[in-house]
Design a protein around this motif. Sequence first.
Motif, PDB file in Angstrom:
ATOM      1  N   GLU A 116      -8.078  -7.272  -9.579  1.00 50.84           N
ATOM      2  CA  GLU A 116      -9.216  -6.381  -9.347  1.00 50.84           C
ATOM      3  C   GLU A 116     -10.539  -7.084  -9.652  1.00 50.84           C
ATOM      4  O   GLU A 116     -11.514  -6.952  -8.918  1.00 50.84           O
ATOM      5  CB  GLU A 116      -9.069  -5.119 -10.202  1.00 50.84           C
ATOM      6  N   TRP A 119     -11.266  -9.608  -6.877  1.00 49.34           N
ATOM      7  CA  TRP A 119     -11.745  -9.013  -5.629  1.00 49.34           C
ATOM      8  C   TRP A 119     -13.204  -8.551  -5.755  1.00 49.34           C
ATOM      9  O   TRP A 119     -13.976  -8.631  -4.800  1.00 49.34           O
ATOM     10  CB  TRP A 119     -10.847  -7.857  -5.203  1.00 49.34           C
ATOM     11  N   LYS A 120     -13.586  -8.091  -6.919  1.00 44.92           N
ATOM     12  CA  LYS A 120     -14.987  -7.720  -7.131  1.00 44.92           C
ATOM     13  C   LYS A 120     -15.893  -8.950  -7.017  1.00 44.92           C
ATOM     14  O   LYS A 120     -16.967  -8.890  -6.403  1.00 44.92           O
ATOM     15  CB  LYS A 120     -15.157  -7.066  -8.507  1.00 44.92           C
ATOM     16  N   TYR A 122     -15.175 -11.633  -5.337  1.00 45.02           N
ATOM     17  CA  TYR A 122     -15.082 -12.072  -3.942  1.00 45.02           C
ATOM     18  C   TYR A 122     -16.075 -11.287  -3.073  1.00 45.02           C
ATOM     19  O   TYR A 122     -16.819 -11.864  -2.268  1.00 45.02           O
ATOM     20  CB  TYR A 122     -13.655 -11.878  -3.440  1.00 45.02           C
ATOM     21  N   LYS A 123     -16.087  -9.964  -3.243  1.00 50.52           N
ATOM     22  CA  LYS A 123     -16.995  -9.139  -2.435  1.00 50.52           C
ATOM     23  C   LYS A 123     -18.455  -9.375  -2.815  1.00 50.52           C
ATOM     24  O   LYS A 123     -19.338  -9.282  -1.960  1.00 50.52           O
ATOM     25  CB  LYS A 123     -16.635  -7.663  -2.587  1.00 50.52           C
ATOM     26  N   TYR A 132      -8.271  -6.523   2.499  1.00 50.69           N
ATOM     27  CA  TYR A 132      -7.160  -7.304   1.961  1.00 50.69           C
ATOM     28  C   TYR A 132      -5.889  -6.469   1.853  1.00 50.69           C
ATOM     29  O   TYR A 132      -5.920  -5.239   1.775  1.00 50.69           O
ATOM     30  CB  TYR A 132      -7.501  -7.846   0.569  1.00 50.69           C
ATOM     31  N   SER A 134      -2.645  -7.196  -0.847  1.00 50.99           N
ATOM     32  CA  SER A 134      -2.094  -8.087  -1.872  1.00 50.99           C
ATOM     33  C   SER A 134      -0.675  -7.652  -2.201  1.00 50.99           C
ATOM     34  O   SER A 134      -0.381  -6.458  -2.311  1.00 50.99           O
ATOM     35  CB  SER A 134      -2.955  -8.068  -3.144  1.00 50.99           C
ATOM     36  N   VAL A 148      -2.171 -12.843  -1.010  1.00 52.26           N
ATOM     37  CA  VAL A 148      -3.244 -11.990  -0.497  1.00 52.26           C
ATOM     38  C   VAL A 148      -3.551 -12.366   0.948  1.00 52.26           C
ATOM     39  O   VAL A 148      -3.775 -13.544   1.254  1.00 52.26           O
ATOM     40  CB  VAL A 148      -4.536 -12.123  -1.334  1.00 52.26           C
ATOM     41  N   ILE A 150      -6.389 -11.844   3.668  1.00 48.83           N
ATOM     42  CA  ILE A 150      -7.807 -11.453   3.698  1.00 48.83           C
ATOM     43  C   ILE A 150      -8.317 -11.517   5.130  1.00 48.83           C
ATOM     44  O   ILE A 150      -8.033 -12.479   5.856  1.00 48.83           O
ATOM     45  CB  ILE A 150      -8.656 -12.362   2.791  1.00 48.83           C
ATOM     46  N   TRP A 169     -11.045 -16.954  -8.528  1.00 48.16           N
ATOM     47  CA  TRP A 169      -9.817 -16.508  -9.178  1.00 48.16           C
ATOM     48  C   TRP A 169      -9.893 -16.778 -10.673  1.00 48.16           C
ATOM     49  O   TRP A 169      -9.711 -15.878 -11.498  1.00 48.16           O
ATOM     50  CB  TRP A 169      -8.621 -17.212  -8.549  1.00 48.16           C
ATOM     51  N   SER A 244      -7.039  -2.620   0.621  1.00 45.86           N
ATOM     52  CA  SER A 244      -8.373  -2.047   0.683  1.00 45.86           C
ATOM     53  C   SER A 244      -8.384  -0.882   1.676  1.00 45.86           C
ATOM     54  O   SER A 244      -7.426  -0.665   2.426  1.00 45.86           O
ATOM     55  CB  SER A 244      -9.384  -3.120   1.101  1.00 45.86           C
TER      56      SER A 244
END
Length: 314
Positions: A116, A119-120, A122-123, A132, A134, A148, A150, A169, A244
């Motif tokens: 989590e 991903w935060k 990443y965005k 995504y 996962s 994952v 994407i 990561w 997502s």
Amino acid sequence: MKFEKTRGQAIKKNKIVRVKKMKHIVEVVSIDSATNGLNKIQKLSKTHYMVKDTGEVKKYKLSKNRGQNIAGLKESFRKIRDLINNNFSGQGNEIHVTLTYAENMTDPKRLYSDFEKFWKRYKYKYGNNCDYISVVEPQGRGAWHCHVLIRHNGVDKLYIPSDVMASLWGHGFVKIKSLKGVDNIGAYLSAYLTDVELTNETLPMAVTEKKEIKTVEVAGKEKMFIKGGRVHLYPPGMNIYRKSKGIVFPEVEKMKYGDVKKIVGTATPNYSTTVTIQDDTGEKILNRITYEHYNMKRIAKKDNYKPLIIYREA
């Protein structure tokens, strides 16, 4: 109940079937409505069910691990395959990322939390217009890592350097692969998640436990896997996948089997099987289900296509 698989039986043109269209993949399911013995069983709770004919209440056999609950695990991965094939088709804006820990990390809750946060980040770097799926994968030594898929929406090509992904990561190693040329991404990923590659080290498992061997095309090369060799490592009740909001399940449409040809044309299925469900004595048929699978990309190049044993679990 007993299950018997045979070669797919012919379906009558006027038979109502269920059809799932997932980009270039079409799946057809025909259920024999004349054999409805399963309707005599009513689920009461997570632990109990009732036999309608007698009113008898029985208790489900609870499994200690998912290896003892093969049917439940198959259903979970069927959902994952449907999600993947409905949202990913090997376009340039799609990538497959494996997130691995540097240490032997064995806590699934930590994996969810770390993902989590990843991903935060990443965005924050690439914006919100990406989606995504996962899926977690257990290793024999007890460690966990994460696969994952994407997709960046609204772009034609996607390239992210490995060092940037590893920084986002922040827990170890990453591996980034293009999905170009993979014509059934759901089955491709399932080979990593439920099966074990056949090697000199894993060969004794296949022999002593009489495991089924299947051939899968990975990155343009055929590899042999022990079917179901990893399923016992999944704890029961574990949420195997996350997604997502932009990742959606395929819609299921009912139609006459004859109308399926309007979708697939004159193509014949890449794979077809019939599953006959019988009572414990094997004397009474409870249901009969026929599955057909069409991969339109493979059909288009069938002259060069070599069948792979990959959908036998459907």
